[in-house]
Design a protein around this motif. Structure first.
Motif, PDB file in Angstrom:
ATOM      1  N   SER A 293      16.646 -34.418 -57.457  1.00 13.56           N
ATOM      2  CA  SER A 293      16.680 -35.572 -56.560  1.00 13.56           C
ATOM      3  C   SER A 293      15.755 -36.681 -57.037  1.00 13.56           C
ATOM      4  CB  SER A 293      16.291 -35.153 -55.142  1.00 13.56           C
ATOM      5  OG  SER A 293      14.989 -34.588 -55.137  1.00 13.56           O
ATOM      6  N   TYR A 294      14.969 -36.368 -58.083  1.00 13.48           N
ATOM      7  CA  TYR A 294      14.068 -37.372 -58.646  1.00 13.48           C
ATOM      8  C   TYR A 294      14.064 -37.211 -60.161  1.00 13.48           C
ATOM      9  CZ  TYR A 294       9.703 -39.613 -60.080  1.00 13.48           C
ATOM     10  OH  TYR A 294       8.759 -40.395 -60.714  1.00 13.48           O
ATOM     11  N   SER A 295      14.331 -38.282 -60.864  1.00  9.78           N
ATOM     12  CA  SER A 295      14.245 -38.269 -62.323  1.00  9.78           C
ATOM     13  C   SER A 295      13.715 -39.611 -62.792  1.00  9.78           C
ATOM     14  CB  SER A 295      15.611 -37.980 -62.961  1.00  9.78           C
ATOM     15  OG  SER A 295      16.534 -39.007 -62.674  1.00  9.78           O
ATOM     16  N   ASP A 296      13.080 -39.614 -63.951  1.00  6.92           N
ATOM     17  CA  ASP A 296      12.551 -40.855 -64.478  1.00  6.92           C
ATOM     18  C   ASP A 296      12.571 -40.796 -65.997  1.00  6.92           C
ATOM     19  OD1 ASP A 296      10.609 -38.934 -64.803  1.00  6.92           O
ATOM     20  OD2 ASP A 296       8.945 -40.300 -64.417  1.00  6.92           O
ATOM     21  N   GLY A 297      12.288 -41.941 -66.625  1.00  8.02           N
ATOM     22  CA  GLY A 297      12.267 -41.998 -68.075  1.00  8.02           C
ATOM     23  C   GLY A 297      12.443 -43.417 -68.575  1.00  8.02           C
ATOM     24  N   LEU A 298      12.559 -43.547 -69.883  1.00 10.55           N
ATOM     25  CA  LEU A 298      12.771 -44.842 -70.512  1.00 10.55           C
ATOM     26  C   LEU A 298      14.266 -45.084 -70.696  1.00 10.55           C
ATOM     27  CD1 LEU A 298       9.976 -44.875 -73.247  1.00 10.55           C
ATOM     28  CD2 LEU A 298       9.977 -46.059 -71.040  1.00 10.55           C
ATOM     29  N   GLU A 299      14.664 -46.346 -70.571  1.00  9.68           N
ATOM     30  CA  GLU A 299      16.067 -46.708 -70.700  1.00  9.68           C
ATOM     31  C   GLU A 299      16.179 -48.032 -71.445  1.00  9.68           C
ATOM     32  OE1 GLU A 299      19.427 -45.698 -67.698  1.00  9.68           O
ATOM     33  OE2 GLU A 299      18.510 -47.583 -67.079  1.00  9.68           O
ATOM     34  N   LEU A 300      17.180 -48.153 -72.303  1.00  6.20           N
ATOM     35  CA  LEU A 300      17.388 -49.376 -73.058  1.00  6.20           C
ATOM     36  C   LEU A 300      17.973 -50.466 -72.171  1.00  6.20           C
ATOM     37  CD1 LEU A 300      18.899 -47.933 -76.369  1.00  6.20           C
ATOM     38  CD2 LEU A 300      16.559 -48.735 -75.983  1.00  6.20           C
ATOM     39  N   ASP A 301      17.524 -51.689 -72.368  1.00  4.66           N
ATOM     40  CA  ASP A 301      18.071 -52.865 -71.698  1.00  4.66           C
ATOM     41  C   ASP A 301      18.768 -53.683 -72.776  1.00  4.66           C
ATOM     42  OD1 ASP A 301      18.640 -55.158 -70.298  1.00  4.66           O
ATOM     43  OD2 ASP A 301      16.583 -55.895 -70.291  1.00  4.66           O
ATOM     44  N   LEU A 302      20.057 -53.483 -72.927  1.00  2.00           N
ATOM     45  CA  LEU A 302      20.818 -54.063 -74.028  1.00  2.00           C
ATOM     46  C   LEU A 302      21.935 -54.931 -73.477  1.00  2.00           C
ATOM     47  CD1 LEU A 302      21.089 -50.790 -76.106  1.00  2.00           C
ATOM     48  CD2 LEU A 302      19.509 -52.672 -76.507  1.00  2.00           C
ATOM     49  N   ASN A 303      22.031 -56.144 -74.002  1.00  2.00           N
ATOM     50  CA  ASN A 303      22.988 -57.109 -73.460  1.00  2.00           C
ATOM     51  C   ASN A 303      23.659 -57.881 -74.583  1.00  2.00           C
ATOM     52  OD1 ASN A 303      21.922 -56.910 -70.500  1.00  2.00           O
ATOM     53  ND2 ASN A 303      20.122 -57.303 -71.760  1.00  2.00           N
ATOM     54  N   LEU A 304      24.977 -57.959 -74.494  1.00  2.00           N
ATOM     55  CA  LEU A 304      25.768 -58.692 -75.480  1.00  2.00           C
ATOM     56  C   LEU A 304      26.908 -59.389 -74.769  1.00  2.00           C
ATOM     57  CD1 LEU A 304      26.705 -59.358 -78.413  1.00  2.00           C
ATOM     58  CD2 LEU A 304      27.979 -57.197 -78.335  1.00  2.00           C
ATOM     59  N   ALA A 305      27.043 -60.688 -74.991  1.00  2.00           N
ATOM     60  CA  ALA A 305      28.149 -61.456 -74.423  1.00  2.00           C
ATOM     61  C   ALA A 305      28.838 -62.219 -75.545  1.00  2.00           C
ATOM     62  CB  ALA A 305      27.650 -62.425 -73.354  1.00  2.00           C
ATOM     63  N   ILE A 306      30.125 -61.986 -75.699  1.00  2.00           N
ATOM     64  CA  ILE A 306      30.929 -62.652 -76.724  1.00  2.00           C
ATOM     65  C   ILE A 306      32.123 -63.302 -76.039  1.00  2.00           C
ATOM     66  CG2 ILE A 306      32.327 -62.356 -78.796  1.00  2.00           C
ATOM     67  CD1 ILE A 306      30.684 -59.924 -79.497  1.00  2.00           C
ATOM     68  N   SER A 307      32.423 -64.532 -76.390  1.00  2.00           N
ATOM     69  CA  SER A 307      33.601 -65.195 -75.836  1.00  2.00           C
ATOM     70  C   SER A 307      34.309 -66.003 -76.915  1.00  2.00           C
ATOM     71  CB  SER A 307      33.211 -66.110 -74.668  1.00  2.00           C
ATOM     72  OG  SER A 307      32.337 -67.138 -75.107  1.00  2.00           O
ATOM     73  N   TYR A 308      35.612 -66.064 -76.789  1.00  2.00           N
ATOM     74  CA  TYR A 308      36.425 -66.910 -77.671  1.00  2.00           C
ATOM     75  C   TYR A 308      37.529 -67.533 -76.829  1.00  2.00           C
ATOM     76  CZ  TYR A 308      39.454 -68.607 -81.335  1.00  2.00           C
ATOM     77  OH  TYR A 308      40.229 -69.419 -82.129  1.00  2.00           O
ATOM     78  N   GLU A 309      37.412 -68.855 -76.625  1.00  2.00           N
ATOM     79  CA  GLU A 309      38.335 -69.558 -75.741  1.00  2.00           C
ATOM     80  C   GLU A 309      38.311 -68.882 -74.370  1.00  2.00           C
ATOM     81  OE1 GLU A 309      39.478 -72.334 -76.706  1.00  2.00           O
ATOM     82  OE2 GLU A 309      39.191 -72.199 -78.878  1.00  2.00           O
ATOM     83  N   ARG A 310      39.395 -68.254 -73.943  1.00  2.00           N
ATOM     84  CA  ARG A 310      39.465 -67.644 -72.621  1.00  2.00           C
ATOM     85  C   ARG A 310      39.208 -66.134 -72.625  1.00  2.00           C
ATOM     86  NH1 ARG A 310      41.521 -70.642 -68.477  1.00  2.00           N
ATOM     87  NH2 ARG A 310      42.146 -72.767 -69.019  1.00  2.00           N
ATOM     88  N   PHE A 311      39.003 -65.552 -73.796  1.00  2.00           N
ATOM     89  CA  PHE A 311      38.699 -64.131 -73.890  1.00  2.00           C
ATOM     90  C   PHE A 311      37.186 -63.912 -73.871  1.00  2.00           C
ATOM     91  CE2 PHE A 311      42.912 -64.381 -75.809  1.00  2.00           C
ATOM     92  CZ  PHE A 311      43.553 -63.291 -75.237  1.00  2.00           C
ATOM     93  N   TYR A 312      36.728 -62.800 -73.301  1.00  2.00           N
ATOM     94  CA  TYR A 312      35.308 -62.479 -73.327  1.00  2.00           C
ATOM     95  C   TYR A 312      35.093 -60.964 -73.327  1.00  2.00           C
ATOM     96  CZ  TYR A 312      36.130 -62.255 -68.244  1.00  2.00           C
ATOM     97  OH  TYR A 312      36.633 -61.979 -66.997  1.00  2.00           O
ATOM     98  N   LEU A 313      33.966 -60.586 -73.908  1.00  2.00           N
ATOM     99  CA  LEU A 313      33.485 -59.209 -73.909  1.00  2.00           C
ATOM    100  C   LEU A 313      32.035 -59.251 -73.476  1.00  2.00           C
ATOM    101  CD1 LEU A 313      33.531 -56.158 -74.721  1.00  2.00           C
ATOM    102  CD2 LEU A 313      32.814 -56.913 -77.009  1.00  2.00           C
ATOM    103  N   ASP A 314      31.661 -58.373 -72.545  1.00  2.00           N
ATOM    104  CA  ASP A 314      30.307 -58.392 -72.011  1.00  2.00           C
ATOM    105  C   ASP A 314      29.791 -56.977 -71.844  1.00  2.00           C
ATOM    106  OD1 ASP A 314      27.992 -59.715 -70.791  1.00  2.00           O
ATOM    107  OD2 ASP A 314      28.666 -58.732 -68.963  1.00  2.00           O
ATOM    108  N   ILE A 315      28.613 -56.714 -72.410  1.00  2.00           N
ATOM    109  CA  ILE A 315      27.885 -55.474 -72.170  1.00  2.00           C
ATOM    110  C   ILE A 315      26.539 -55.888 -71.606  1.00  2.00           C
ATOM    111  CG2 ILE A 315      26.962 -53.369 -73.176  1.00  2.00           C
ATOM    112  CD1 ILE A 315      28.981 -53.732 -75.459  1.00  2.00           C
ATOM    113  N   ASP A 316      26.326 -55.632 -70.321  1.00  2.00           N
ATOM    114  CA  ASP A 316      25.164 -56.188 -69.628  1.00  2.00           C
ATOM    115  C   ASP A 316      24.408 -55.093 -68.892  1.00  2.00           C
ATOM    116  OD1 ASP A 316      23.330 -57.743 -68.301  1.00  2.00           O
ATOM    117  OD2 ASP A 316      24.711 -58.269 -66.693  1.00  2.00           O
ATOM    118  N   HIS A 317      23.135 -54.883 -69.260  1.00  2.00           N
ATOM    119  CA  HIS A 317      22.271 -53.957 -68.555  1.00  2.00           C
ATOM    120  C   HIS A 317      21.037 -54.661 -68.000  1.00  2.00           C
ATOM    121  CE1 HIS A 317      24.161 -50.596 -71.174  1.00  2.00           C
ATOM    122  NE2 HIS A 317      24.833 -50.771 -70.061  1.00  2.00           N
ATOM    123  N   SER A 318      21.033 -56.003 -67.998  1.00  2.00           N
ATOM    124  CA  SER A 318      19.883 -56.721 -67.463  1.00  2.00           C
ATOM    125  C   SER A 318      19.819 -56.599 -65.942  1.00  2.00           C
ATOM    126  CB  SER A 318      19.934 -58.197 -67.870  1.00  2.00           C
ATOM    127  OG  SER A 318      21.100 -58.820 -67.363  1.00  2.00           O
TER     128      SER A 318
END
Length: 285
Positions: free
Chosen positions: A65-90
């Motif tokens: 019921s309780y866990s802790d630790g380190l975690e990556l905060d990784l974010n990438l946003a790519i767009s081309y015209e009307r297409f987009y890809l987003d990986i957001d952990h912020s």
């Protein structure tokens, strides 16, 4: 939505960002008013990386019921015209999304998108790195990660945003619908930026029974057969960010989710809520 991060995608992201460079990074989470998932002229992208310390609990029986630790905060946003890809952990509600903007007019936007809603789990629980069976989950069938496509309608205001999504699973996990709604607000104060949001998700009976139902094959004296109907969850999120210098940003946040009785009454669910809190730093390129 059930806010479980996809660690496998995080590892893939590490490989991506090692070969990229950018001059600026801004928020891109689709749930917030300053997201960058809008049509662009040509190719555009940004990324940031950091790490944080988290505390969370689990709603599955047998898991801590309780866990802790380190975690990556990784974010990438790519767009081309009307297409987009987003990986957001912020933001803790962030994740993976790919989409196409159909209409953008008068502060309204209609998108086609694809995204993950629910992480898979099995006898070992939710931990991607855990190979040990959990006694209370022993004998259950594996639940797969889903992948959903659908439509998203967004109305943006000066510092706020409201959105409605209708998604359908195409991964073969449960082959049914999920509806997400979310309202968010951004409040700048001096050098701080505060972000808050509240949302509601509705899950089809196929979704609910796939992840939380108990089939005859899985049943045991301590785990009866369980079948139910549509379910839902309410989510609340709060974040604060403060720039330490030109590149480093301090950030902290909390995310709480409450589930309806259709999920809570499942024999493999231990509690009707899930909380997560984090504090960390992020490097903005």
């Amino acid at each position: 939505m059930l806010p479980i991060l996809n660690k496998a995608r995080s590892l893939t992201f590490i490989l991506l960002v090692t070969c990229l460079w950018s001059n600026a990074s801004v928020a891109s989470n689709r749930y917030y008013a300053d997201n960058t998932l809008i049509p662009t002229n040509g190719f555009a992208w940004d990324w940031s990386a950091g790490t944080g310390y988290y505390i969370e609990d689990s709603f599955l029986v047998g898991m801590d019921s309780y866990s802790d630790g380190l975690e990556l905060d990784l974010n990438l946003a790519i767009s081309y015209e009307r297409f987009y890809l987003d990986i957001d952990h912020s933001q803790l509600s962030g994740g993976f999304i790919i989409g196409y903007s159909l209409i953008e007019r008068f502060d309204w936007e209609l998108d086609i998108l694809g995204t993950n809603v629910q992480a898979g789990f099995d006898e070992t629980g939710l931990d991607f790195y855990n190979n040990s069976k959990i006694d209370e989950l022993a004998g259950i069938l594996s639940r797969k990660y889903d992948f959903n496509t659908g439509l998203r309608l967004t109305r943006s205001f000066e510092n706020s945003q409201i959105s409605v999504e209708y998604l359908h699973d195409i991964s073969g996990a449960y082959n049914s619908w999920v509806i997400n709604t979310f309202f968010s607000h951004i409040l700048p104060w001096k050098n701080w930026e505060f972000r808050s949001g509240v949302g509601f998700s509705a899950y089809s009976d196929d979704f609910t029974n796939y992840y939380f139902g108990i089939s005859p094959e899985e049943a045991s004296p301590a785990r009866p057969i369980y079948e139910t109907g549509t379910s839902g969850s309410v989510i609340f999120e709060f974040h604060a960010e403060y720039p330490l210098n030109r590149h480093w940003v301090f950030l902290t946040g909390v995310l709480s989710t409450w589930f309806t009785n259709e999920i809570v009454d499942s024999p493999i669910v231990s509690q009707g809520y899930q909380h997560k809190a984090m504090v960390g730093v992020r490097y903005v390129f």
